[in-house]
Design an enzyme around this catalytic site. Structure first.
Site, PDB file in Angstrom:
ATOM      1  N   GLU A 126       9.143  33.878  31.054  1.00  0.00           N
ATOM      2  CA  GLU A 126       7.719  33.609  31.303  1.00  0.00           C
ATOM      3  C   GLU A 126       7.451  32.118  31.460  1.00  0.00           C
ATOM      4  OE1 GLU A 126       6.029  37.259  28.699  1.00  0.00           O
ATOM      5  OE2 GLU A 126       6.508  35.501  27.499  1.00  0.00           O
ATOM      6  N   CYS A 182      -1.021  40.647  24.578  1.00  0.00           N
ATOM      7  CA  CYS A 182      -1.633  39.334  24.384  1.00  0.00           C
ATOM      8  C   CYS A 182      -2.759  39.066  25.374  1.00  0.00           C
ATOM      9  CB  CYS A 182      -0.589  38.232  24.470  1.00  0.00           C
ATOM     10  SG  CYS A 182       0.435  38.302  25.932  1.00  0.00           S
TER      11      CYS A 182
END
Lengths: 631, 631
Positions: B311, B407
């Site tokens: 990421e 998230c």
């Protein structure tokens, strides 16, 4: 009416482009590979391949080292060495080949079994895990080597070893089902059948081919757990049936998928079997896959395999330029496949593909000095990401000296040293010339020679040395421009059918036929679904695809723009050994310190120099690009 | 002369674009999230987050379930719920919030420690593995929730719990070094300092910030082996120091790299600390990274994080459109960072970035109905590969209902519900208006309201309700065209300095100031080193970046070509709830059955319809493209 290749021992190559490359192989590459296999090259990745055989023969102690298919490196080197000996007799190389063959003989088990990994490391697990363990794959390569030594130089010791090995395989797998985890044995068995005439080997090859996909669960049912051993760099999953093309019965397959080399080795064997048995169903399957690959899954260079993930095909039109896998072996195998298709029917598209691979994707696998090799052949390299950023780590801007998994270099070596067999074929009334590679061939219709200035000029001249009444069928490449054919200086009608010009005539000894065609610079455009090529142009001339390199351009290659009306000049200049480069007045988009701007991009004139793709990466490491922006 | 935001409890949003989205949050998204956390949504990925707290409180038995940072889902929901209660009082929600807060209180250990994973599963390993275990990360989010409940609705029970937690952290980590594996605690501590005035929390935040990168080997030295436990979807490697920005001391960092959310959370805290302490060195570091990101590593939509591999950021200009990561959380954090930079110096580029994220990359994370969420925000989707082919598996053509790692949805929820605090700030002589979002603000210079038809028109009208002698500084977006400002109908001089028009005046109650600027359609071009955007154009109008969707085009989107002289018309039409779409007469490249052709590409006229990027993926699943070919 079967068309057979004219074997390489009946063909002598005398070609300004290829003869030096064959000499590179005989003089540099093949001796270098042998040193690698013997662990005699300081700094190169350890091979241990010869040592593995010594251990299997009980003549050395230690641990097996390398890939589970390490034996195939020796087999492919032997095959290339056989062709090398045919090209250039070499007493010392011949003795060393004899020594290695004798060593192999001493490794063979009483029942014919031959594989150093399982002899040294897991004798109890012979043939237990066909999915991952490559025993049939290694056997296939060894058989190819045995046939090569027999056919190219008449040395039969390895052939006899391989006959015992093949008999052992037939004894086992004509009785009980076995599915090769990596296709290759099928090629070897077909070649052994051609060499010996023993149809049992063809039957075995067909049985292996036909078993594939009959039960997509086959590998799942027949692969034992092995929690403490890994047989490869990555796990091969029994449930990933597309990976080894075992998801659909061979005869019903419609699109290439999975591991590209597995797919192409299978097609190579399928085409060989179909040509021999006139099996229309297999031929149709070959043609479906040929079409799918060449029309939807092949890079413009001839590279195949769009993802490094399991070295695989992905889906139609997914051809990312900068993350291309394009394994050299897969392009070599494309040439094998195309060559075998020509034995079914001499259509120009097969010869075109053979040509594309030979002059582009396959040849790029090797440096100009024959000492360094690409495994991966991208169409775009940006050195800020290639080899560095995740997803681009397999893409290297320079050829490494050797690879731990050393499949590609010997595959190229055996292709280039055996090039003679790709040039000509014949049947009872026709001699086919597939490639403009200067050579002399002894055909059933007498001796014919050809001189050519290919790939730099579209010119060839054929000389008939013996004469006779037959058809000379010349492959005219799909890219050829205006064509002129003259016999003894007099123009004749030249119409290509299915890519071949057929000249039927009562040829006289001394007849000369010249073939000349324009090779204009071509601007290639891709199907609009190819995301990375949309709005871009690739340059080609004759059989060669071109690319631009950072070494010739100060600006980022992605900033270069080739106007669609720019004149493109073929130019022979300085630093690339007499190659024809392509030069044009292009534009370069100016860079600012802004990432995005609403202002119209500013451009300034910039010369663009494109070089043959096969020659990229031979100067300082830098960027490379095949698809250039077009305006 | 410190500039402070006008807090959200002094701002009421009344905006045609954002108010309905805030209502979606209060009425749909936040209640839905709560149901998820309580495992009451059939078919959605199991959360177990509330159950984890019940187990930690000894009120339920079973196994901890979920990510090691599962607690943060509850914390972020609580923070969003706090803002929701401020927007829309809701007795039942308030009671449920109280219940959850009380439950959290019962989980807190006597020494202040609070984390359900380590309370339930590994009590002996508290604080033992800061690299992977996210205890400080969860604490940071819990503190943000505590501060939010305190500031937004004056509920202080969670604040007191968090003070005990923060004191426990300070007691430990002001004594011995501890480096947070995932930055976030720094944000929480700075907010707690602002809420309480206790400088110990600011000192702790600065100590955490300043420790980073002092010893790049820190995590290597302080991470215990744990062969039998995995703390995340992927292993976090102590030696990958760039991943969590611990390779270079924080004050010396020059370029964004590693995990994008970690990088941006750190920058958010750094900017907050720098604004408070006037630390020029930290400010300079923030600006270097701001420049690096916005000039070299940010997608045109505001998305960041070029690779799904960890990421992460990659390298300058590596912005692949179709394999983009562009995590929603990272774009939310870009807004946090930009907002905090405005407290250091009110420069238009920060407000521009906030606007870009709010209207594009962050907002696209949510479906128009508020029920589905993107984690990954690509700039190109080809449904033949997205979600399917290796390298594209993270790129989805449709928002999923929920994510196992949840998230992003609550991050978006807390951003949108707290939007009020992003709009205005003030110091002793100036009121700053950063965004054209209709609202009423109570400032130290009296009440000011603003109405706007943004983002569809470049028009806003400010009304001064109390009057006084002060400067009203209006952010004029970088993209604004011809600008006109009138006060009570009379044009005044309008010059923006650093992106703000400063109107100094003795304002009278009832004064009205109108701001109008052209919002022409912009054709954006990227820096030529951005490989995927070279030769292409992205359309934008006002704050909105546009994209084309398969739903509006019969052809492959990569076949569409927008001529550089095509007129592009803003059009409100049918199926997209009154949004302005962009329509033009474009071209489409005709497809043939050839993959490559030397013929010039054939095109035919084709209408092109572009829709706001934030609205993509709300119709039938299909392709999407931001960068369109230009001719």
């Amino acid at each position: 009416m079967s068309i057979r290749e004219i074997p390489m021992n009946k063909v002598r190559i005398t070609d300004a482009f290829w003869s030096p490359r064959q000499r590179l192989m005989t003089d540099v590459t093949i001796p270098y590979m042998e040193k690698i296999l013997r662990d005699e090259v300081p700094g190169a990745a350890k091979s241990h391949a010869i040592s593995n055989f010594r251990m299997a023969a009980g003549e050395e102690t230690g641990e097996f080292y390398g890939m589970v298919f390490q034996d195939s490196d020796v087999a492919k080197w032997l095959e290339a060495a056989a062709y090398s000996l045919a090209l250039k007799p070499d007493k010392e190389l011949e003795e060393r080949v004899d020594d290695v063959v004798a060593l192999i003989g001493r490794c063979q088990q009483p029942d014919g079994y031959l594989n150093t990994y399982f002899t040294v490391k897991e004798p109890q697990n012979r043939w237990a895990n066909l999915l991952e363990c490559h025993e049939l794959y290694c056997a296939g390569h060894m058989i190819e080597a045995g046939v090569a030594l027999h056919e190219a130089v008449g040395k039969d010791e390895l052939l006899h070893i391989c006959i015992r090995l093949a008999d052992h395989i037939c004894d086992r797998f004509l009785q009980e089902d076995g599915l090769p985890g990596h296709q290759e044995i099928e090629i070897g068995l077909m070649r052994l059948y051609h060499a010996t005439g023993n149809v049992r080997y063809r039957d075995m090859a067909l049985r292996f081919l036909d078993l594939r996909g009959q039960d997509p669960q086959w590998f799942k049912k027949h692969t034992p757990a092995h929690p403490n051993v890994r047989y490869g760099d990555y796990d091969i999953l029994p449930e990933d049936t597309a990976y080894n093309q075992s998801d659909v019965p061979m005869r019903q397959q419609t699109a290439a998928r999975g591991h590209a080399v597995r797919q192409l080795y299978m097609l190579t064997a399928m085409a060989d079997a179909a040509a021999d048995t006139n099996d229309a169903e297999i031929t149709a399957a070959c043609d479906r896959l040929f079409d799918n690959i060449t029309r939807k899954q092949m890079y413009v260079t001839g590279a195949i395999g769009s993802t490094s993930h399991r070295e695989s095909f992905t889906v139609d039109y997914d051809l990312p330029a900068d993350r291309c896998y394009g394994e050299t072996c897969a392009s070599v195998a494309m040439a094998f496949f195309a060559h075998n298709m020509l034995a079914i029917k001499p259509e120009g598209r097969y010869a075109d593909l053979m040509e594309l691979e030979l002059y582009n994707a396959a040849l790029a696998g090797m440096s100009l000095d024959g000492k360094r090799f690409f495994y991966v052949n991208p169409l775009a390299v940006d050195t800020s990401v290639s080899g560095i950023v995740p997803g681009y780590q397999h893409v290297l801007p320079q050829r490494p000296a050797w690879h731990a998994c050393a499949c590609c270099p010997p595959n190229l070596a055996r292709l280039i040293t055996s090039l003679g067999k790709y040039l000509w074929s014949a049947n009872d009334d026709t001699v086919y010339s597939h490639l403009f590679i200067g050579s002399q061939a002894e055909t059933k219709h007498g001796r014919i020679s050809m001189e050519s200035s290919y790939p730099w000029e579209g010119k060839a001249e054929y000389t008939i040395h013996d004469g006779g009444c037959f058809t000379l069928a010349i492959h005219i490449p799909q890219h050829a421009g205006k064509l002129q054919i003259c016999i003894n200086g007099k123009e004749v009608e030249a119409n290509a059918t299915d890519g071949y010009c057929h000249i039927h005539r009562n040829w006289q000894a001394g007849d000369r036929m010249s073939v000349a065609f324009d090779m204009p610079v071509r601007r290639l455009h891709a199907h609009p679904c190819v995301r990375d090529a949309a709005g871009k142009v690739a340059l080609a001339r004759g059989p060669l695809v071109y690319c631009v390199e950072g070494a010739d351009h100060a600006e980022a290659l992605t900033a270069l723009i080739l106007p669609d009306d720019a004149a493109i000049r073929p130019v022979v200049d300085g630093d690339l050994a007499g190659m024809i480069t392509l030069q044009a007045e292009g534009l370069v988009q100016k860079a600012s310190d802004q990432l995005y701007s609403a202002d119209a991009p500013q451009t300034s004139p910039a010369p663009i120099r494109a070089i043959p793709y096969f020659a990229w990466g031979n100067r300082a490491p830098g960027d490379m690009l095949v698809w250039v922006r077009e305006a």
